[in-house]
Write a protein that holds these residues in place. Structure first.
Motif, PDB file in Angstrom:
ATOM      1  N   PHE A   1      63.595  96.542 -23.878  1.00  0.00           N
ATOM      2  CA  PHE A   1      62.313  96.185 -24.484  1.00  0.00           C
ATOM      3  C   PHE A   1      61.245  97.092 -23.895  1.00  0.00           C
ATOM      4  O   PHE A   1      61.012  97.102 -22.682  1.00  0.00           O
ATOM      5  CB  PHE A   1      61.972  94.724 -24.218  1.00  0.00           C
ATOM      6  CG  PHE A   1      60.671  94.286 -24.832  1.00  0.00           C
ATOM      7  CD1 PHE A   1      60.428  94.473 -26.183  1.00  0.00           C
ATOM      8  CD2 PHE A   1      59.675  93.694 -24.064  1.00  0.00           C
ATOM      9  CE1 PHE A   1      59.225  94.089 -26.765  1.00  0.00           C
ATOM     10  CE2 PHE A   1      58.473  93.294 -24.628  1.00  0.00           C
ATOM     11  CZ  PHE A   1      58.249  93.492 -25.980  1.00  0.00           C
ATOM     12  N   VAL A   2      60.627  97.890 -24.759  1.00  0.00           N
ATOM     13  CA  VAL A   2      59.539  98.778 -24.361  1.00  0.00           C
ATOM     14  C   VAL A   2      58.226  98.111 -24.761  1.00  0.00           C
ATOM     15  O   VAL A   2      58.067  97.701 -25.920  1.00  0.00           O
ATOM     16  CB  VAL A   2      59.673 100.158 -25.031  1.00  0.00           C
ATOM     17  CG1 VAL A   2      58.532 101.071 -24.605  1.00  0.00           C
ATOM     18  CG2 VAL A   2      61.026 100.786 -24.692  1.00  0.00           C
ATOM     19  N   TYR A   3      57.304  97.997 -23.813  1.00  0.00           N
ATOM     20  CA  TYR A   3      56.037  97.325 -24.107  1.00  0.00           C
ATOM     21  C   TYR A   3      54.893  98.040 -23.403  1.00  0.00           C
ATOM     22  O   TYR A   3      55.073  98.719 -22.395  1.00  0.00           O
ATOM     23  CB  TYR A   3      56.089  95.852 -23.679  1.00  0.00           C
ATOM     24  CG  TYR A   3      56.345  95.616 -22.212  1.00  0.00           C
ATOM     25  CD1 TYR A   3      55.308  95.337 -21.323  1.00  0.00           C
ATOM     26  CD2 TYR A   3      57.639  95.656 -21.702  1.00  0.00           C
ATOM     27  CE1 TYR A   3      55.542  95.107 -19.975  1.00  0.00           C
ATOM     28  CE2 TYR A   3      57.896  95.428 -20.358  1.00  0.00           C
ATOM     29  CZ  TYR A   3      56.839  95.154 -19.496  1.00  0.00           C
ATOM     30  OH  TYR A   3      57.087  94.935 -18.152  1.00  0.00           O
ATOM     31  N   ASP A   4      53.713  97.852 -23.973  1.00  0.00           N
ATOM     32  CA  ASP A   4      52.516  98.529 -23.480  1.00  0.00           C
ATOM     33  C   ASP A   4      51.490  97.476 -23.067  1.00  0.00           C
ATOM     34  O   ASP A   4      50.963  96.757 -23.919  1.00  0.00           O
ATOM     35  CB  ASP A   4      51.948  99.438 -24.575  1.00  0.00           C
ATOM     36  CG  ASP A   4      50.875 100.383 -24.067  1.00  0.00           C
ATOM     37  OD1 ASP A   4      50.373 100.154 -22.941  1.00  0.00           O
ATOM     38  OD2 ASP A   4      50.534 101.336 -24.793  1.00  0.00           O
ATOM     39  N   THR A   5      51.230  97.371 -21.777  1.00  0.00           N
ATOM     40  CA  THR A   5      50.295  96.341 -21.290  1.00  0.00           C
ATOM     41  C   THR A   5      48.837  96.688 -21.597  1.00  0.00           C
ATOM     42  O   THR A   5      47.941  95.889 -21.305  1.00  0.00           O
ATOM     43  CB  THR A   5      50.468  96.119 -19.775  1.00  0.00           C
ATOM     44  OG1 THR A   5      50.332  97.370 -19.091  1.00  0.00           O
ATOM     45  CG2 THR A   5      51.831  95.523 -19.464  1.00  0.00           C
ATOM     46  N   SER A   6      48.592  97.868 -22.169  1.00  0.00           N
ATOM     47  CA  SER A   6      47.223  98.170 -22.619  1.00  0.00           C
ATOM     48  C   SER A   6      46.938  97.549 -23.984  1.00  0.00           C
ATOM     49  O   SER A   6      45.805  97.626 -24.475  1.00  0.00           O
ATOM     50  CB  SER A   6      47.007  99.686 -22.665  1.00  0.00           C
ATOM     51  OG  SER A   6      47.874 100.277 -23.615  1.00  0.00           O
ATOM     52  N   GLU A   7      47.952  96.931 -24.590  1.00  0.00           N
ATOM     53  CA  GLU A   7      47.775  96.232 -25.870  1.00  0.00           C
ATOM     54  C   GLU A   7      47.130  94.877 -25.547  1.00  0.00           C
ATOM     55  O   GLU A   7      47.792  93.923 -25.165  1.00  0.00           O
ATOM     56  CB  GLU A   7      49.136  96.073 -26.549  1.00  0.00           C
ATOM     57  CG  GLU A   7      49.062  95.938 -28.058  1.00  0.00           C
ATOM     58  CD  GLU A   7      48.573  94.559 -28.481  1.00  0.00           C
ATOM     59  OE1 GLU A   7      47.450  94.487 -29.043  1.00  0.00           O
ATOM     60  OE2 GLU A   7      49.279  93.587 -28.226  1.00  0.00           O
TER      61      GLU A   7
END
Length: 278
Positions: free
Chosen positions: A140-146
Motif C-alpha cells: 500500500f503506497v500512501y501520501d501523508t500530504s493528502e
C-alpha cells in the motif's frame, strides 16, 4: 538507395524494427483494467477486473477498509503523537494489472495516485501434487500530504507499506476464494516501521483460470464462513437428534407396556364361600 537516403537493407531493417515496436506496444495494451463497481448492489463493495486479449484473467470483488497510523505534533509543539487515518477503498478507483500463467497482480489507485493498493498472486505446487493459488504480497503506497485523510501530518510525504512472507487466501487452482467474514492483513510501513492494517470482507477473488469472461469459477469458502455456517446449523441438528431420541424412547416404552400387559396371567377372583364355612 531507399527512401530518405537509406539503403534498401536499412529501410527494411527500420520497417522490421517499427513492426516489432508496434507489436510490443499492442501486446502491452492488450492487458487492461476495468472498474465494474457499478454492477454491485452493495455501496461498499467494489468490483475490479484485469483483462487480457479481451478476456477476463483476474477479477476481485470486495470491500476494503484501511487503517494507517501517522505522526502529528503534540500541543507542546515538541513531542510527536500517533494518530490513525481510517478510510475505505473507493469504488471509483483506477485499475491496472497483469496476468501470467503462474503470477498475476492488480493495482488499485485513487486520489490521483496518492493511494495505491497492490495485490500480488502466485501459484504453488504443494504436497501430494495439489496446486493452489494464494496472495503472496500486498503493498500500500500512501501520501501523508493528502490532507483530507492525514490531518496536520508531521513531515508529510509518500510511504510504502508491505507484507512479509505472506501466504493468504490459499485456494485450489481453478476455484474462486469466497469469504463474507473479515480478513485482516498487517503491512509494515517505511514510515518508522508503523503497522498499516488492511481489512477485507465480502470477498470473491480469482486471479487465474476464470470460468468465462467476467464469470468466477466454483467458490471455495474460507474456514471462517464454514465454521460460522456450522455454528448456525449445529443447534438445529442437535435439536433434531434430541427430538428423535425422545420419540424413540417413548415408542420403546409404549411397546414395553404392551408386552408387559400381554405376558401377565389373568388373576382369578377368590372364592369367598370357604371363608363362610370356617
Amino acid at each position: 538507395m531507399g527512401l530518405a537516403g537509406f539503403s534498401t537493407t536499412e529501410s527494411g531493417q527500420l520497417l522490421l524494427l517499427g513492426a516489432l515496436l508496434l507489436s510490443v506496444s499492442m501486446s502491452v495494451g492488450e492487458q487492461e483494467g476495468e472498474n465494474l463497481s457499478g454492477l454491485s448492489d452493495n455501496p461498499d463493495r467494489a468490483i475490479f477486473a484485469v483483462r487480457e486479449n479481451g478476456t477476463t484473467c483476474l477479477m476481485v470483488e470486495f470491500a476494503v477498509r484501511l487503517v494507517v497510523p501517522y505522526d502529528v505534533l503534540a500541543l507542546n509543539r515538541i513531542d510527536l503523537i500517533t494518530e490513525q487515518a481510517s478510510f475505505t477503498l473507493p469504488r471509483s478507483a483506477q485499475i491496472e494489472g497483469k496476468c501470467d500463467s503462474t503470477e498475476s497482480e492488480i493495482h488499485i489507485s485513487w486520489k490521483n495516485h496518492a493511494y495505491t493498493l497492490r495485490i500480488f498472486f502466485s501459484k504453488e505446487l504443494r504436497a501430494k501434487g495439489e496446486e493452489i493459488w494464494k496472495v503472496s504480497k500486498v503493498q500500500f503506497v500512501y501520501d501523508t500530504s493528502e490532507s483530507s485523510q492525514f490531518i496536520n501530518a508531521y513531515n508529510p510525504g509518500k510511504h510504502t507499506a508491505t507484507t512479509h512472507r505472506l501466504s493468504a487466501l490459499v485456494t485450489p487452482v481453478g476455484r474462486s476464494f469466497v469469504c463474507a467474514a473479515q480478513q485482516t492483513l498487517t503491512l509494515i510501513s517505511s514510515d518508522h516501521q508503523k503497522g498499516v492494517t488492511v481489512h477485507m470482507y465480502d470477498i470473491q477473488i480469482q486471479p487465474f483460470d476464470m470460468a468465462a469472461d467476467f464469470v468466477f469459477s466454483e467458490p471455495y469458502k474460507c474456514m471462517t464462513d464454514q465454521r460460522e455456517r456450522l455454528e448456525e446449523t449445529l443447534p438445529l441438528i442437535l435439536g433434531f437428534i434430541l427430538a428423535l431420541i425422545i420419540i424413540i424412547t417413548l415408542t420403546v416404552y409404549h411397546f414395553h407396556l404392551k408386552l408387559s400387559a400381554s405376558s401377565t396371567p389373568p388373576q382369578l377372583p377368590r372364592d369367598r364361600s370357604m371363608y363362610k364355612n370356617m
